[in-house]
Design a protein around this motif. Structure first.
Motif, PDB file in Angstrom:
ATOM      1  N   HIS A  61     -69.662 -21.501  -6.715  1.00  3.05           N
ATOM      2  CA  HIS A  61     -69.336 -22.624  -5.822  1.00  3.05           C
ATOM      3  C   HIS A  61     -67.824 -22.786  -5.738  1.00  3.05           C
ATOM      4  O   HIS A  61     -67.244 -22.865  -4.653  1.00  3.05           O
ATOM      5  CB  HIS A  61     -70.018 -23.879  -6.386  1.00  3.05           C
ATOM      6  CG  HIS A  61     -69.539 -25.199  -5.911  1.00  3.05           C
ATOM      7  ND1 HIS A  61     -68.394 -25.806  -6.380  1.00  3.05           N
ATOM      8  CD2 HIS A  61     -70.080 -26.068  -5.022  1.00  3.05           C
ATOM      9  CE1 HIS A  61     -68.238 -26.980  -5.799  1.00  3.05           C
ATOM     10  NE2 HIS A  61     -69.251 -27.158  -4.973  1.00  3.05           N
ATOM     11  N   ASP A  62     -67.181 -22.838  -6.899  1.00  5.83           N
ATOM     12  CA  ASP A  62     -65.733 -23.045  -6.937  1.00  5.83           C
ATOM     13  C   ASP A  62     -64.981 -21.899  -6.268  1.00  5.83           C
ATOM     14  O   ASP A  62     -64.037 -22.130  -5.504  1.00  5.83           O
ATOM     15  CB  ASP A  62     -65.257 -23.213  -8.381  1.00  5.83           C
ATOM     16  CG  ASP A  62     -65.753 -24.499  -9.029  1.00  5.83           C
ATOM     17  OD1 ASP A  62     -66.284 -25.391  -8.310  1.00  5.83           O
ATOM     18  OD2 ASP A  62     -65.645 -24.615 -10.264  1.00  5.83           O
ATOM     19  N   LEU A  63     -65.383 -20.664  -6.534  1.00  6.96           N
ATOM     20  CA  LEU A  63     -64.711 -19.504  -5.930  1.00  6.96           C
ATOM     21  C   LEU A  63     -64.918 -19.455  -4.413  1.00  6.96           C
ATOM     22  O   LEU A  63     -63.985 -19.135  -3.671  1.00  6.96           O
ATOM     23  CB  LEU A  63     -65.216 -18.201  -6.553  1.00  6.96           C
ATOM     24  CG  LEU A  63     -64.550 -17.759  -7.835  1.00  6.96           C
ATOM     25  CD1 LEU A  63     -65.231 -16.520  -8.389  1.00  6.96           C
ATOM     26  CD2 LEU A  63     -63.074 -17.490  -7.608  1.00  6.96           C
ATOM     27  N   VAL A  64     -66.115 -19.744  -3.962  1.00  2.64           N
ATOM     28  CA  VAL A  64     -66.399 -19.706  -2.525  1.00  2.64           C
ATOM     29  C   VAL A  64     -65.565 -20.768  -1.807  1.00  2.64           C
ATOM     30  O   VAL A  64     -64.955 -20.494  -0.761  1.00  2.64           O
ATOM     31  CB  VAL A  64     -67.906 -19.847  -2.255  1.00  2.64           C
ATOM     32  CG1 VAL A  64     -68.195 -20.101  -0.782  1.00  2.64           C
ATOM     33  CG2 VAL A  64     -68.633 -18.585  -2.717  1.00  2.64           C
ATOM     34  N   PHE A  65     -65.493 -21.955  -2.357  1.00  5.40           N
ATOM     35  CA  PHE A  65     -64.661 -22.990  -1.731  1.00  5.40           C
ATOM     36  C   PHE A  65     -63.177 -22.637  -1.819  1.00  5.40           C
ATOM     37  O   PHE A  65     -62.437 -22.800  -0.851  1.00  5.40           O
ATOM     38  CB  PHE A  65     -64.911 -24.369  -2.333  1.00  5.40           C
ATOM     39  CG  PHE A  65     -66.032 -25.120  -1.675  1.00  5.40           C
ATOM     40  CD1 PHE A  65     -66.168 -25.169  -0.291  1.00  5.40           C
ATOM     41  CD2 PHE A  65     -66.958 -25.811  -2.431  1.00  5.40           C
ATOM     42  CE1 PHE A  65     -67.190 -25.864   0.319  1.00  5.40           C
ATOM     43  CE2 PHE A  65     -67.988 -26.522  -1.834  1.00  5.40           C
ATOM     44  CZ  PHE A  65     -68.105 -26.544  -0.450  1.00  5.40           C
ATOM     45  N   ALA A  66     -62.729 -22.151  -2.968  1.00  2.00           N
ATOM     46  CA  ALA A  66     -61.308 -21.826  -3.148  1.00  2.00           C
ATOM     47  C   ALA A  66     -60.851 -20.719  -2.195  1.00  2.00           C
ATOM     48  O   ALA A  66     -59.684 -20.688  -1.799  1.00  2.00           O
ATOM     49  CB  ALA A  66     -61.039 -21.416  -4.590  1.00  2.00           C
ATOM     50  N   ASN A  67     -61.757 -19.842  -1.827  1.00  2.00           N
ATOM     51  CA  ASN A  67     -61.417 -18.704  -0.972  1.00  2.00           C
ATOM     52  C   ASN A  67     -61.980 -18.830   0.440  1.00  2.00           C
ATOM     53  O   ASN A  67     -62.081 -17.837   1.162  1.00  2.00           O
ATOM     54  CB  ASN A  67     -61.922 -17.412  -1.628  1.00  2.00           C
ATOM     55  CG  ASN A  67     -61.198 -17.124  -2.911  1.00  2.00           C
ATOM     56  OD1 ASN A  67     -60.025 -16.761  -2.898  1.00  2.00           O
ATOM     57  ND2 ASN A  67     -61.877 -17.306  -4.031  1.00  2.00           N
ATOM     58  N   GLN A  68     -62.322 -20.034   0.835  1.00  2.00           N
ATOM     59  CA  GLN A  68     -62.977 -20.269   2.114  1.00  2.00           C
ATOM     60  C   GLN A  68     -62.225 -19.681   3.300  1.00  2.00           C
ATOM     61  O   GLN A  68     -62.820 -19.045   4.174  1.00  2.00           O
ATOM     62  CB  GLN A  68     -63.174 -21.779   2.322  1.00  2.00           C
ATOM     63  CG  GLN A  68     -63.891 -22.145   3.586  1.00  2.00           C
ATOM     64  CD  GLN A  68     -63.871 -23.639   3.807  1.00  2.00           C
ATOM     65  OE1 GLN A  68     -62.854 -24.185   4.213  1.00  2.00           O
ATOM     66  NE2 GLN A  68     -64.981 -24.291   3.518  1.00  2.00           N
ATOM     67  N   GLN A  69     -60.940 -19.853   3.363  1.00  2.00           N
ATOM     68  CA  GLN A  69     -60.179 -19.340   4.506  1.00  2.00           C
ATOM     69  C   GLN A  69     -60.239 -17.819   4.575  1.00  2.00           C
ATOM     70  O   GLN A  69     -60.292 -17.251   5.671  1.00  2.00           O
ATOM     71  CB  GLN A  69     -58.734 -19.820   4.450  1.00  2.00           C
ATOM     72  CG  GLN A  69     -58.608 -21.293   4.728  1.00  2.00           C
ATOM     73  CD  GLN A  69     -57.162 -21.747   4.741  1.00  2.00           C
ATOM     74  OE1 GLN A  69     -56.251 -21.017   4.372  1.00  2.00           O
ATOM     75  NE2 GLN A  69     -56.941 -22.979   5.182  1.00  2.00           N
ATOM     76  N   THR A  70     -60.271 -17.164   3.439  1.00  2.00           N
ATOM     77  CA  THR A  70     -60.306 -15.699   3.408  1.00  2.00           C
ATOM     78  C   THR A  70     -61.636 -15.160   3.914  1.00  2.00           C
ATOM     79  O   THR A  70     -61.682 -14.355   4.847  1.00  2.00           O
ATOM     80  CB  THR A  70     -60.031 -15.179   1.981  1.00  2.00           C
ATOM     81  OG1 THR A  70     -58.758 -15.677   1.557  1.00  2.00           O
ATOM     82  CG2 THR A  70     -60.040 -13.661   1.941  1.00  2.00           C
ATOM     83  N   TRP A  71     -62.749 -15.588   3.298  1.00  2.00           N
ATOM     84  CA  TRP A  71     -64.034 -15.027   3.699  1.00  2.00           C
ATOM     85  C   TRP A  71     -64.477 -15.509   5.075  1.00  2.00           C
ATOM     86  O   TRP A  71     -65.186 -14.799   5.778  1.00  2.00           O
ATOM     87  CB  TRP A  71     -65.123 -15.227   2.641  1.00  2.00           C
ATOM     88  CG  TRP A  71     -65.465 -16.645   2.278  1.00  2.00           C
ATOM     89  CD1 TRP A  71     -65.024 -17.336   1.190  1.00  2.00           C
ATOM     90  CD2 TRP A  71     -66.345 -17.528   2.976  1.00  2.00           C
ATOM     91  NE1 TRP A  71     -65.550 -18.602   1.181  1.00  2.00           N
ATOM     92  CE2 TRP A  71     -66.367 -18.742   2.259  1.00  2.00           C
ATOM     93  CE3 TRP A  71     -67.104 -17.422   4.142  1.00  2.00           C
ATOM     94  CZ2 TRP A  71     -67.128 -19.836   2.667  1.00  2.00           C
ATOM     95  CZ3 TRP A  71     -67.860 -18.513   4.554  1.00  2.00           C
ATOM     96  CH2 TRP A  71     -67.872 -19.699   3.820  1.00  2.00           C
ATOM     97  N   SER A  72     -64.038 -16.720   5.468  1.00  3.01           N
ATOM     98  CA  SER A  72     -64.406 -17.231   6.797  1.00  3.01           C
ATOM     99  C   SER A  72     -63.814 -16.389   7.918  1.00  3.01           C
ATOM    100  O   SER A  72     -64.370 -16.320   9.008  1.00  3.01           O
ATOM    101  CB  SER A  72     -63.949 -18.685   6.966  1.00  3.01           C
ATOM    102  OG  SER A  72     -64.740 -19.544   6.189  1.00  3.01           O
ATOM    103  N   ALA A  73     -62.694 -15.751   7.639  1.00  4.22           N
ATOM    104  CA  ALA A  73     -62.020 -14.927   8.646  1.00  4.22           C
ATOM    105  C   ALA A  73     -62.328 -13.441   8.486  1.00  4.22           C
ATOM    106  O   ALA A  73     -61.833 -12.626   9.263  1.00  4.22           O
ATOM    107  CB  ALA A  73     -60.516 -15.151   8.557  1.00  4.22           C
ATOM    108  N   SER A  74     -63.135 -13.108   7.505  1.00  8.25           N
ATOM    109  CA  SER A  74     -63.392 -11.700   7.199  1.00  8.25           C
ATOM    110  C   SER A  74     -64.490 -11.106   8.092  1.00  8.25           C
ATOM    111  O   SER A  74     -65.488 -11.770   8.374  1.00  8.25           O
ATOM    112  CB  SER A  74     -63.828 -11.574   5.739  1.00  8.25           C
ATOM    113  OG  SER A  74     -64.254 -10.261   5.462  1.00  8.25           O
ATOM    114  N   PRO A  75     -64.309  -9.839   8.491  1.00 11.55           N
ATOM    115  CA  PRO A  75     -65.390  -9.169   9.224  1.00 11.55           C
ATOM    116  C   PRO A  75     -66.565  -8.814   8.303  1.00 11.55           C
ATOM    117  O   PRO A  75     -67.649  -8.512   8.780  1.00 11.55           O
ATOM    118  CB  PRO A  75     -64.720  -7.915   9.782  1.00 11.55           C
ATOM    119  CG  PRO A  75     -63.566  -7.663   8.883  1.00 11.55           C
ATOM    120  CD  PRO A  75     -63.122  -9.013   8.376  1.00 11.55           C
TER     121      PRO A  75
END
Length: 170
Positions: A61-75
């Protein structure tokens, strides 16, 4: 909604509250993926739930939220989620099996349906003792929780100034 920026911003606030009141407050995370505006919310929720099957829900949960901008923009956000799973020390074979399990998808959809039945329309939404919270600042949020904790403990609620001092909100 793991792809919701406001939810990501609320996560550290919840961490602060739990650090302060963890013995007196139970925090339950419920999925409410708003897929029309956050198309990767369900894959993110699946990844976190798969981690939860190995007792690592909150770490993921913490990692997904902390890296939200990265994975949200990832192909290829799935590859990033797998990297986060490795980072939290998951058995990757088991993680992949859980990730593809229909029970996880059913769990997420059931929580989404529950939110709709409650009339919820946006994220993040917080309920306190079954009632939807209304607040416009961190201070209001924290003070409502402080008052509920004091009431549950049978103590006299402090004034907002005293509570702010206790919560270090000055």
């Amino acid at each position: 909604d793991f792809q919701c920026p406001a939810c990501a911003a609320a996560a550290p606030v919840v961490d602060d509250i739990m650090e302060l009141h963890g013995d007196s407050v139970r925090f339950e995370y419920r999925h409410f993926p708003l897929v029309t505006i956050h198309p990767l919310a369900i894959p993110a929720a699946r990844a976190v739930e798969a981690a939860g099957q190995q007792g690592k829900f909150w770490e993921m949960h913490d990692l997904v939220f902390a890296n939200q901008q990265t994975w949200s923009a990832s192909p290829n956000p799935s590859a990033l989620f797998a990297g986060y799973a490795e980072e939290v020390g998951l058995d990757m074979s088991l993680y992949r099996r859980h990730l593809d399990a229909s029970i996880i998808e059913d769990h997420i959809r059931a929580q989404f349906s529950e939110a709709r039945e409650l009339g919820l329309t946006g994220t993040p939404t917080f309920l306190l003792n079954g009632e939807r919270m209304q607040f416009s600042s961190y201070e209001e949020f924290a003070l409502q929780i402080e008052a509920a904790v004091q009431a549950a403990n049978g103590t006299t609620p402090t004034t907002s100034v005293e509570a702010a001092e206790q919560l270090d909100l000055e």
